[in-house]
Design a protein around this motif. Structure first.
Motif, PDB file in Angstrom:
ATOM      1  N   VAL A   1       0.911  -7.609   5.471  1.00  0.00           N
ATOM      2  CA  VAL A   1       2.091  -7.802   6.313  1.00  0.00           C
ATOM      3  C   VAL A   1       1.621  -8.099   7.727  1.00  0.00           C
ATOM      4  O   VAL A   1       0.717  -7.426   8.246  1.00  0.00           O
ATOM      5  N   GLU A   2       2.233  -9.097   8.360  1.00  0.00           N
ATOM      6  CA  GLU A   2       2.006  -9.368   9.785  1.00  0.00           C
ATOM      7  C   GLU A   2       3.232  -8.923  10.556  1.00  0.00           C
ATOM      8  O   GLU A   2       4.357  -9.293  10.224  1.00  0.00           O
ATOM      9  N   SER A   3       3.038  -8.123  11.576  1.00  0.00           N
ATOM     10  CA  SER A   3       4.160  -7.641  12.387  1.00  0.00           C
ATOM     11  C   SER A   3       3.701  -7.453  13.821  1.00  0.00           C
ATOM     12  O   SER A   3       2.711  -6.760  14.081  1.00  0.00           O
ATOM     13  N   GLY A   4       4.414  -8.125  14.737  1.00  0.00           N
ATOM     14  CA  GLY A   4       4.082  -7.991  16.158  1.00  0.00           C
ATOM     15  C   GLY A   4       2.693  -8.475  16.499  1.00  0.00           C
ATOM     16  O   GLY A   4       2.070  -7.966  17.434  1.00  0.00           O
ATOM     17  N   GLY A   5       2.185  -9.445  15.738  1.00  0.00           N
ATOM     18  CA  GLY A   5       0.848  -9.965  15.990  1.00  0.00           C
ATOM     19  C   GLY A   5      -0.268  -9.156  15.375  1.00  0.00           C
ATOM     20  O   GLY A   5      -1.444  -9.541  15.476  1.00  0.00           O
ATOM     21  N   ALA A   6       0.046  -8.037  14.730  1.00  0.00           N
ATOM     22  CA  ALA A   6      -0.963  -7.183  14.108  1.00  0.00           C
ATOM     23  C   ALA A   6      -0.925  -7.348  12.599  1.00  0.00           C
ATOM     24  O   ALA A   6       0.095  -7.718  12.015  1.00  0.00           O
ATOM     25  N   LEU A   7      -2.050  -7.055  11.960  1.00  0.00           N
ATOM     26  CA  LEU A   7      -2.178  -7.174  10.516  1.00  0.00           C
ATOM     27  C   LEU A   7      -2.142  -5.792   9.875  1.00  0.00           C
ATOM     28  O   LEU A   7      -2.872  -4.885  10.286  1.00  0.00           O
ATOM     29  N   TYR A   8      -1.276  -5.640   8.871  1.00  0.00           N
ATOM     30  CA  TYR A   8      -1.119  -4.367   8.178  1.00  0.00           C
ATOM     31  C   TYR A   8      -1.411  -4.556   6.693  1.00  0.00           C
ATOM     32  O   TYR A   8      -1.239  -5.645   6.143  1.00  0.00           O
ATOM     33  N   VAL A   9      -1.826  -3.462   6.058  1.00  0.00           N
ATOM     34  CA  VAL A   9      -1.923  -3.398   4.608  1.00  0.00           C
ATOM     35  C   VAL A   9      -1.072  -2.237   4.129  1.00  0.00           C
ATOM     36  O   VAL A   9      -1.207  -1.116   4.618  1.00  0.00           O
ATOM     37  N   LEU A  10      -0.165  -2.538   3.193  1.00  0.00           N
ATOM     38  CA  LEU A  10       0.639  -1.504   2.549  1.00  0.00           C
ATOM     39  C   LEU A  10      -0.032  -1.147   1.226  1.00  0.00           C
ATOM     40  O   LEU A  10      -0.192  -2.007   0.363  1.00  0.00           O
ATOM     41  N   ASP A  11      -0.439   0.091   1.102  1.00  0.00           N
ATOM     42  CA  ASP A  11      -1.091   0.567  -0.108  1.00  0.00           C
ATOM     43  C   ASP A  11      -0.031   1.222  -0.986  1.00  0.00           C
ATOM     44  O   ASP A  11       0.545   2.250  -0.622  1.00  0.00           O
ATOM     45  N   ARG A  12       0.234   0.606  -2.145  1.00  0.00           N
ATOM     46  CA  ARG A  12       1.320   1.065  -3.015  1.00  0.00           C
ATOM     47  C   ARG A  12       0.785   1.974  -4.126  1.00  0.00           C
ATOM     48  O   ARG A  12      -0.222   1.669  -4.763  1.00  0.00           O
ATOM     49  N   TYR A  13       1.511   3.069  -4.351  1.00  0.00           N
ATOM     50  CA  TYR A  13       1.152   4.026  -5.395  1.00  0.00           C
ATOM     51  C   TYR A  13       2.163   3.940  -6.542  1.00  0.00           C
ATOM     52  O   TYR A  13       3.366   3.841  -6.310  1.00  0.00           O
ATOM     53  N   PHE A  14       1.651   3.975  -7.774  1.00  0.00           N
ATOM     54  CA  PHE A  14       2.478   3.939  -8.973  1.00  0.00           C
ATOM     55  C   PHE A  14       2.363   5.257  -9.738  1.00  0.00           C
ATOM     56  O   PHE A  14       1.433   6.044  -9.518  1.00  0.00           O
ATOM     57  N   ASP A  15       3.310   5.457 -10.651  1.00  0.00           N
ATOM     58  CA  ASP A  15       3.277   6.656 -11.473  1.00  0.00           C
ATOM     59  C   ASP A  15       2.510   6.439 -12.776  1.00  0.00           C
ATOM     60  O   ASP A  15       2.527   7.280 -13.678  1.00  0.00           O
ATOM     61  N   GLY A  16       1.832   5.321 -12.891  1.00  0.00           N
ATOM     62  CA  GLY A  16       1.041   5.015 -14.082  1.00  0.00           C
ATOM     63  C   GLY A  16       0.134   3.843 -13.814  1.00  0.00           C
ATOM     64  O   GLY A  16       0.127   3.251 -12.733  1.00  0.00           O
ATOM     65  N   GLU A  17      -0.648   3.467 -14.816  1.00  0.00           N
ATOM     66  CA  GLU A  17      -1.583   2.369 -14.672  1.00  0.00           C
ATOM     67  C   GLU A  17      -0.867   1.028 -14.765  1.00  0.00           C
ATOM     68  O   GLU A  17       0.025   0.842 -15.589  1.00  0.00           O
ATOM     69  N   ARG A  18      -1.272   0.110 -13.889  1.00  0.00           N
ATOM     70  CA  ARG A  18      -0.699  -1.236 -13.892  1.00  0.00           C
ATOM     71  C   ARG A  18      -1.589  -2.146 -14.726  1.00  0.00           C
ATOM     72  O   ARG A  18      -2.753  -2.373 -14.405  1.00  0.00           O
ATOM     73  N   ARG A  19      -1.060  -2.661 -15.837  1.00  0.00           N
ATOM     74  CA  ARG A  19      -1.843  -3.493 -16.747  1.00  0.00           C
ATOM     75  C   ARG A  19      -1.201  -4.857 -16.893  1.00  0.00           C
ATOM     76  O   ARG A  19      -0.033  -4.972 -17.235  1.00  0.00           O
TER      77      ARG A  19
END
Length: 266
Positions: A204-222
């Motif tokens: 995500v880019e916001s206000g000229g800065a670079l962000y990373v959103l780390d998403r958590y799941f309740d199980g394995e993503r396959r």
């Protein structure tokens, strides 16, 4: 009690509601009245979607895609996205040999398409696109190319791609952000690995800065695709939380954000 449109509320209630708003985001939401996603599959053909659930809005008294004219609305465009589809012209035949009318069909297995430059003042033959597939593979094409060129690098699984500061940036599943040299399709590492333990990373880019959103799941993503990029196995666990990190470019390190203040990432 049934639902009531904003325009039907007594006028004396609006100032009372306005005075109770505390943040800038609350004011923007109140002034906008509604937040919608508009999809234009063909010129002049509009479909409306809920921006959070991505479910299609069939019709209502105030939002009807058949009568909505964006030129008559006071709108603010928050962002623009591209989709990759296959156009079959008149007279083309299916595998069964049957003729069918021209149509536009979505290509399965595609997670995201990013185009640059994305400007109405830019000629199409000056644009390039990157296609991110559900299995983390990346493809590249310029205007006029008949097929995608695979981006073969040391880390073949990517989670997201964006245009940041006029350059394509990708994040892999270890949280390493790199920028792409479009002439050689080589990646240059831009950030250290992210020490987050989530299963999926978003840029995500916001206000000229670079962000990373780390998403958590309740199980394995396959996710597994065949050679035609058709989804064969696709397990979609529920999202249970996010952690947000901002890249300190001066010191080259990730900073965990405890609060976004009046910002909202979608």
């Amino acid at each position: 009690m049934g639902e009531m449109e904003w325009s039907d509320l007594p006028k004396e209630l609006l100032p009372m509601i306005g005075k109770s708003l505390e943040t800038r985001v609350d004011v923007l939401r109140f002034r906008s009245g509604c937040l919608i996603k508009v999809e234009e599959s063909n010129p002049g053909e509009l479909s409306l979607f809920d921006p959070l659930s991505n479910s299609r809005i069939r019709s209502s008294r105030t939002l009807n895609p058949k009568t909505l004219n964006l030129l008559n609305c006071r709108i603010v465009e928050l962002t623009k996205a591209c989709a990759l589809s296959f156009f079959c012209p008149d007279g083309c035949r299916s595998e069964a040999g049957r003729n069918h009318e021209s149509t536009t069909k979505a290509i399965t297995g595609v997670d995201k398409v990013v185009m640059f430059p994305n400007s109405p003042w830019t000629s199409a033959d000056e644009c390039a696109i990157f296609v991110l597939f559900l299995d983390g593979k990346l493809g590249f094409a310029k205007y006029g190319d008949e097929q995608l060129t695979p981006v073969s690098v040391w880390s073949p699984e990517f989670d997201d791609i964006i245009v940041y500061k006029g350059q394509f940036y990708v994040v892999d599943r270890l949280g390493i952000v790199s920028w792409i040299d479009c002439s050689s399709l080589k990646l240059v590492q831009y950030s250290p690995p992210l020490c987050g333990l989530g299963e999926q990373k978003h840029l995500v880019e916001s206000g000229g800065a670079l962000y990373v959103l780390d998403r958590y799941f309740d199980g394995e993503r396959r996710i597994q695709l065949d050679n035609n990029f058709s989804v064969r196995v696709h397990n979609c666990p529920k999202t249970v939380g996010f952690q947000v990190y901002r890249l300190d470019e001066e010191w080259g390190q990730w900073i965990r954000e405890k609060s976004l203040g009046d910002k909202a990432f979608g």
